[in-house]
Design a protein around this motif. Structure first.
Motif, PDB file in Angstrom:
ATOM      1  N   LEU A   1       3.494  14.188   0.128  1.00 48.91           N
ATOM      2  CA  LEU A   1       3.209  13.378  -1.064  1.00 48.91           C
ATOM      3  C   LEU A   1       2.246  14.115  -1.985  1.00 48.91           C
ATOM      4  O   LEU A   1       1.448  13.515  -2.688  1.00 48.91           O
ATOM      5  CB  LEU A   1       2.609  12.028  -0.632  1.00 48.91           C
ATOM      6  N   LEU A   2       2.351  15.444  -1.955  1.00 45.08           N
ATOM      7  CA  LEU A   2       1.399  16.293  -2.683  1.00 45.08           C
ATOM      8  C   LEU A   2       1.312  15.919  -4.161  1.00 45.08           C
ATOM      9  O   LEU A   2       0.219  15.818  -4.718  1.00 45.08           O
ATOM     10  CB  LEU A   2       1.815  17.759  -2.546  1.00 45.08           C
ATOM     11  N   TYR A   3       2.462  15.716  -4.790  1.00 42.75           N
ATOM     12  CA  TYR A   3       2.443  15.515  -6.244  1.00 42.75           C
ATOM     13  C   TYR A   3       1.859  14.163  -6.632  1.00 42.75           C
ATOM     14  O   TYR A   3       1.160  14.064  -7.631  1.00 42.75           O
ATOM     15  CB  TYR A   3       3.848  15.715  -6.825  1.00 42.75           C
ATOM     16  N   GLU A   4       2.111  13.155  -5.828  1.00 43.26           N
ATOM     17  CA  GLU A   4       1.540  11.839  -6.142  1.00 43.26           C
ATOM     18  C   GLU A   4       0.060  11.768  -5.779  1.00 43.26           C
ATOM     19  O   GLU A   4      -0.772  11.414  -6.614  1.00 43.26           O
ATOM     20  CB  GLU A   4       2.308  10.742  -5.398  1.00 43.26           C
ATOM     21  N   ARG A   5      -0.261  12.131  -4.562  1.00 38.24           N
ATOM     22  CA  ARG A   5      -1.604  11.846  -4.036  1.00 38.24           C
ATOM     23  C   ARG A   5      -2.646  12.913  -4.347  1.00 38.24           C
ATOM     24  O   ARG A   5      -3.844  12.666  -4.192  1.00 38.24           O
ATOM     25  CB  ARG A   5      -1.534  11.623  -2.518  1.00 38.24           C
ATOM     26  N   HIS A   6      -2.203  14.070  -4.765  1.00 38.98           N
ATOM     27  CA  HIS A   6      -3.147  15.145  -5.055  1.00 38.98           C
ATOM     28  C   HIS A   6      -3.032  15.651  -6.489  1.00 38.98           C
ATOM     29  O   HIS A   6      -4.022  15.678  -7.210  1.00 38.98           O
ATOM     30  CB  HIS A   6      -2.975  16.280  -4.049  1.00 38.98           C
TER      31      HIS A   6
ATOM     32  N   PHE B   1      -0.154   3.730  -4.985  1.00 38.49           N
ATOM     33  CA  PHE B   1      -1.296   4.542  -4.547  1.00 38.49           C
ATOM     34  C   PHE B   1      -2.478   4.414  -5.503  1.00 38.49           C
ATOM     35  O   PHE B   1      -3.633   4.515  -5.089  1.00 38.49           O
ATOM     36  CB  PHE B   1      -0.855   6.005  -4.435  1.00 38.49           C
ATOM     37  N   PHE B   2      -2.199   4.185  -6.778  1.00 35.95           N
ATOM     38  CA  PHE B   2      -3.257   4.198  -7.791  1.00 35.95           C
ATOM     39  C   PHE B   2      -3.892   2.830  -8.032  1.00 35.95           C
ATOM     40  O   PHE B   2      -4.769   2.712  -8.900  1.00 35.95           O
ATOM     41  CB  PHE B   2      -2.708   4.760  -9.108  1.00 35.95           C
ATOM     42  N   GLU B   3      -3.501   1.840  -7.257  1.00 39.73           N
ATOM     43  CA  GLU B   3      -3.957   0.468  -7.490  1.00 39.73           C
ATOM     44  C   GLU B   3      -5.477   0.353  -7.538  1.00 39.73           C
ATOM     45  O   GLU B   3      -6.035  -0.346  -8.375  1.00 39.73           O
ATOM     46  CB  GLU B   3      -3.389  -0.447  -6.398  1.00 39.73           C
ATOM     47  N   THR B   4      -6.173   1.038  -6.639  1.00 36.50           N
ATOM     48  CA  THR B   4      -7.640   0.930  -6.600  1.00 36.50           C
ATOM     49  C   THR B   4      -8.336   2.219  -7.038  1.00 36.50           C
ATOM     50  O   THR B   4      -9.562   2.332  -6.914  1.00 36.50           O
ATOM     51  CB  THR B   4      -8.127   0.588  -5.176  1.00 36.50           C
ATOM     52  N   LYS B   5      -7.576   3.182  -7.529  1.00 36.98           N
ATOM     53  CA  LYS B   5      -8.168   4.473  -7.899  1.00 36.98           C
ATOM     54  C   LYS B   5      -8.761   4.420  -9.311  1.00 36.98           C
ATOM     55  O   LYS B   5      -8.204   3.789 -10.208  1.00 36.98           O
ATOM     56  CB  LYS B   5      -7.110   5.583  -7.826  1.00 36.98           C
ATOM     57  N   GLN B   6      -9.887   5.107  -9.473  1.00 30.66           N
ATOM     58  CA  GLN B   6     -10.591   5.094 -10.755  1.00 30.66           C
ATOM     59  C   GLN B   6     -11.109   6.493 -11.100  1.00 30.66           C
ATOM     60  O   GLN B   6     -11.295   7.328 -10.223  1.00 30.66           O
ATOM     61  CB  GLN B   6     -11.812   4.169 -10.695  1.00 30.66           C
ATOM     62  N   VAL B   7     -11.332   6.686 -12.384  1.00 28.45           N
ATOM     63  CA  VAL B   7     -12.184   7.795 -12.851  1.00 28.45           C
ATOM     64  C   VAL B   7     -13.481   7.157 -13.306  1.00 28.45           C
ATOM     65  O   VAL B   7     -13.494   6.271 -14.169  1.00 28.45           O
ATOM     66  CB  VAL B   7     -11.545   8.573 -14.015  1.00 28.45           C
ATOM     67  N   ILE B   8     -14.578   7.585 -12.700  1.00 31.80           N
ATOM     68  CA  ILE B   8     -15.915   7.119 -13.086  1.00 31.80           C
ATOM     69  C   ILE B   8     -16.513   8.148 -14.026  1.00 31.80           C
ATOM     70  O   ILE B   8     -16.622   9.322 -13.675  1.00 31.80           O
ATOM     71  CB  ILE B   8     -16.819   6.968 -11.838  1.00 31.80           C
ATOM     72  N   TYR B   9     -16.888   7.703 -15.210  1.00 35.48           N
ATOM     73  CA  TYR B   9     -17.513   8.610 -16.175  1.00 35.48           C
ATOM     74  C   TYR B   9     -19.000   8.297 -16.256  1.00 35.48           C
ATOM     75  O   TYR B   9     -19.409   7.139 -16.421  1.00 35.48           O
ATOM     76  CB  TYR B   9     -16.868   8.453 -17.558  1.00 35.48           C
TER      77      TYR B   9
ATOM     78  N   LEU C   1      -6.906   3.885 -12.866  1.00 33.96           N
ATOM     79  CA  LEU C   1      -5.689   4.694 -12.946  1.00 33.96           C
ATOM     80  C   LEU C   1      -4.424   3.858 -12.898  1.00 33.96           C
ATOM     81  O   LEU C   1      -3.361   4.312 -13.340  1.00 33.96           O
ATOM     82  CB  LEU C   1      -5.693   5.757 -11.845  1.00 33.96           C
ATOM     83  N   LYS C   2      -4.508   2.621 -12.417  1.00 32.15           N
ATOM     84  CA  LYS C   2      -3.321   1.749 -12.449  1.00 32.15           C
ATOM     85  C   LYS C   2      -2.910   1.433 -13.893  1.00 32.15           C
ATOM     86  O   LYS C   2      -1.780   1.003 -14.136  1.00 32.15           O
ATOM     87  CB  LYS C   2      -3.584   0.460 -11.668  1.00 32.15           C
ATOM     88  N   ASP C   3      -3.827   1.644 -14.843  1.00 31.47           N
ATOM     89  CA  ASP C   3      -3.487   1.456 -16.257  1.00 31.47           C
ATOM     90  C   ASP C   3      -2.650   2.602 -16.810  1.00 31.47           C
ATOM     91  O   ASP C   3      -2.082   2.501 -17.898  1.00 31.47           O
ATOM     92  CB  ASP C   3      -4.757   1.317 -17.103  1.00 31.47           C
ATOM     93  N   TYR C   4      -2.608   3.704 -16.071  1.00 32.69           N
ATOM     94  CA  TYR C   4      -1.890   4.899 -16.522  1.00 32.69           C
ATOM     95  C   TYR C   4      -0.679   5.225 -15.654  1.00 32.69           C
ATOM     96  O   TYR C   4       0.303   5.777 -16.140  1.00 32.69           O
ATOM     97  CB  TYR C   4      -2.820   6.114 -16.525  1.00 32.69           C
ATOM     98  N   PHE C   5      -0.773   4.934 -14.345  1.00 33.10           N
ATOM     99  CA  PHE C   5       0.263   5.325 -13.388  1.00 33.10           C
ATOM    100  C   PHE C   5       0.801   4.086 -12.665  1.00 33.10           C
ATOM    101  O   PHE C   5       0.025   3.201 -12.291  1.00 33.10           O
ATOM    102  CB  PHE C   5      -0.305   6.300 -12.349  1.00 33.10           C
ATOM    103  N   ASP C   6       2.124   4.058 -12.422  1.00 30.75           N
ATOM    104  CA  ASP C   6       2.769   2.875 -11.834  1.00 30.75           C
ATOM    105  C   ASP C   6       2.699   2.821 -10.307  1.00 30.75           C
ATOM    106  O   ASP C   6       2.824   1.741  -9.726  1.00 30.75           O
ATOM    107  CB  ASP C   6       4.265   2.851 -12.220  1.00 30.75           C
ATOM    108  N   GLU C   7       2.561   3.953  -9.657  1.00 30.63           N
ATOM    109  CA  GLU C   7       2.670   4.009  -8.189  1.00 30.63           C
ATOM    110  C   GLU C   7       1.560   3.181  -7.514  1.00 30.63           C
ATOM    111  O   GLU C   7       0.419   3.160  -7.970  1.00 30.63           O
ATOM    112  CB  GLU C   7       2.603   5.472  -7.711  1.00 30.63           C
TER     113      GLU C   7
END
Length: 208
Positions: free
Chosen positions: A45-50, A197-205, A189-195
């Protein structure tokens, strides 16, 4: 091709970039068998998860030509390698305290012909240069990460967000952010990507 998932979200990447991204699967599979830098179950799952996960930063921030970006605790090259492919006119310095991981970064970046990336076997605290942005992916708690890099920034900002940290994290970060005592912006990231995996992923600035 597995790398086609990137075109779904970044349709404007060049043929050269597409080819560089496409080479990553074979290269990381080879190097992962020599030096385990990615969990065995994730290599498929390299392309999705990494790769796509790393490029979540590109959805938040378009790095400018000539900017300098430090990737702290890059491991096998994430997020730095995908970002260096995406922004060929931005300079990336990837560091990790584990030498064998930096070997993988160097071999992969050399194989795909990246000219804007260098990799160093060192800790963030040992890096003397100044940067416009620091990126990283879930290396440690934000309160511990911030002191490593807070003095690594150029004073002058040129980009849409002032110079600062772009940190990939996942899960409920309420307590972690509170513990850090920093003013942050959260990009989901769920605002940008549908998968899923990204449901709880974030970029913290974090603005410096």
């Amino acid at each position: 091709m597995e790398s086609d998932i990137l075109l779904k979200y970044f349709p404007d990447i060049t043929i050269e970039q597409q080819e560089q991204f496409a080479q990553l699967k074979e290269l990381y599979t080879y190097w992962n068998n020599q030096i385990n830098v990615i969990s065995r179950k994730d290599i498929d799952l390299l392309y999705e998860r990494h790769v796509l996960h790393s490029l979540g930063i590109a959805k938040v921030m378009g790095f400018l030509p000539g900017e300098n970006v430090l990737d702290v605790g890059t491991g096998g090259g994430f997020p730095g390698v995908p970002l260096a492919i995406m922004f060929p006119d931005t300079r990336f310095h990837l560091v990790d305290s584990i030498g064998k991981k930096i070997k993988v970064v160097s071999e992969v970046s050399s194989a795909i012909g990246l000219k804007n990336l260098r990799a160093s076997h060192s800790r963030a605290e040992e890096v003397k240069e100044k940067f416009d942005f620091v990126v990283s992916r879930a290396v440690t708690q934000l309160k511990d990460f911030y002191p490593w890099v807070k003095d690594k920034f150029n004073k002058q900002s040129k980009n849409k967000l002032p110079n600062g940290i772009l940190y990939l994290k996942g899960g409920d970060l309420t307590q972690e952010i509170a513990d850090a005592g920093l003013a942050v912006q959260q990009f989901y990231l769920k605002d940008y990507f549908d998968e899923d995996f990204f449901e709880t992923k974030q970029v913290i600035y974090v603005k410096i």
